[in-house]
Write a protein that holds these residues in place. Structure first.
Motif, short mmCIF file in Angstrom:
data_model
loop_
_atom_site.label_atom_id
_atom_site.label_comp_id
_atom_site.label_asym_id
_atom_site.label_seq_id
_atom_site.Cartn_x
_atom_site.Cartn_y
_atom_site.Cartn_z
N LEU A 215 0.83 -1.20 0.00
CA LEU A 215 0.00 0.00 0.00
C LEU A 215 0.87 1.25 0.00
O LEU A 215 0.57 2.24 -0.69
CB LEU A 215 -0.94 0.00 1.21
N GLY A 216 1.95 1.21 0.76
CA GLY A 216 2.88 2.34 0.74
C GLY A 216 3.43 2.59 -0.65
O GLY A 216 3.57 3.74 -1.08
N ARG A 217 3.74 1.52 -1.38
CA ARG A 217 4.24 1.66 -2.74
C ARG A 217 3.19 2.31 -3.65
O ARG A 217 3.51 3.17 -4.48
CB ARG A 217 4.64 0.29 -3.29
N LYS A 218 1.94 1.93 -3.48
CA LYS A 218 0.87 2.50 -4.29
C LYS A 218 0.66 3.98 -3.95
O LYS A 218 0.29 4.78 -4.82
CB LYS A 218 -0.44 1.73 -4.05
N LEU A 219 0.90 4.34 -2.69
CA LEU A 219 0.68 5.72 -2.26
C LEU A 219 1.88 6.62 -2.55
O LEU A 219 1.79 7.85 -2.37
CB LEU A 219 0.38 5.74 -0.75
N GLN A 220 2.96 6.03 -2.99
CA GLN A 220 4.19 6.80 -3.26
C GLN A 220 3.94 7.99 -4.18
O GLN A 220 4.56 9.05 -4.03
CB GLN A 220 5.22 5.86 -3.89
N GLN A 221 3.02 7.85 -5.12
CA GLN A 221 2.74 8.91 -6.08
C GLN A 221 2.32 10.21 -5.39
O GLN A 221 2.58 11.31 -5.90
CB GLN A 221 1.64 8.46 -7.05
N LEU A 222 1.70 10.11 -4.23
CA LEU A 222 1.28 11.31 -3.51
C LEU A 222 2.45 12.23 -3.21
O LEU A 222 2.30 13.45 -3.15
CB LEU A 222 0.58 10.93 -2.20
#
Length: 267
Positions: free
Chosen positions: A151-158
């Protein structure tokens, strides 16, 4: 003073903060001074996504209230703590963005949860004006450690959108061995060893070992009897980039079994 913007080619720094006892919200010590310095030194984000140990539920959810309430999720503390309000606004656009980035994972919208003390006890020192919108994301208690890292990887874009991701927990959190604020200053050797071990793994960027923390031996088992205070770290590691610098602005074990380790990535 805060800078107003970050270099557009550089992702916004991300943080893990060991928040300790709720009492820290009204204290002035080396930990709170370090948090204040981070808030003063870093650019001001457009909004904050907070992963707090104290929203640990069997689902993945985000707060959508435009005026999230200040939650006093503790008992037996001085009345002064129950009077604290941290009136930061919410951010429905950020909540929608989180849902979009995590798709196809189901992300429920929650308009009842607000800001728990894992969030506001830290933010009160970092951003005392409460003028930055804050959204919380729950830690899904049904999922393994790898899920939270991903999930952290997916949120990296933020981080490329002038948004700050903060994980708030404690890498050592064992209340059965808690000595109390006014008790002996002696710290448990296993707690100190595990904090040092985590620092070494962070510096060497050994994310695999940090995700598979249950394989790190008896010190890890004592330090992490339940996972909710450790898992916010995995969101921050997942959101990091391979070439980023890792700084440790503060560390130390308090009351025998609570690590106050803070990690700053990408500053």
């Amino acid at each position: 003073m805060n800078q107003t913007a970050l270099n557009k080619n550089k992702p916004f720094p991300t943080l893990f903060v060991g928040h300790g006892s709720p009492m820290i919200s009204i204290q002035d010590n080396r930990y709170t001074k370090a948090w204040k310095y981070i808030g003063d030194r870093l650019p001001k984000p457009s909004a904050i996504l907070m992963v707090s140990a104290h929203w640990y539920e069997p689902e993945t959810a985000v707060t959508v209230s435009t005026s999230p309430k200040t939650i006093h999720d503790f008992y037996g503390f001085p009345d002064e703590l129950y009077q604290i309000q941290y009136p930061a606004p919410g951010d429905q656009a950020l909540a929608e963005r989180v849902k979009e980035l995590l798709s196809p994972i189901t992300v429920n919208q929650d308009d009842n949860w607000g800001l728990d003390h894992g969030a506001w006890s830290v933010l009160k020192h970092m951003y005392p004006n409460a003028d930055i919108p804050v959204v919380q994301i729950s830690i899904n208690s049904n999922q393994p450690a790898q899920f939270h890292y991903e999930l952290g990887r997916k949120l990296q874009q933020l981080r490329h959108e002038n948004l700050m991701i903060i994980g708030s927990g404690n890498i050592v959190h064992n209340l059965r061995h808690y000595t109390g604020d006014n008790a002996t200053k002696t710290q448990h050797d296993w707690a100190i060893r595990f904090e040092d071990k985590v620092k070494d793994l962070l510096v060497s960027k050994d994310h695999k070992s940090l995700i598979e923390y249950k394989n790190l031996g008896p010190d890890a088992a004592l330090s992490i009897p339940t996972p909710e205070h450790y898992l916010p770290l995995l969101y921050i590691l997942g959101a990091s980039l391979p070439d980023e610098t890792i700084n440790i602005p503060i560390d130390g074990v308090e009351s025998g079994s609570i690590s106050m380790l803070a990690i700053e990535i990408g500053s």
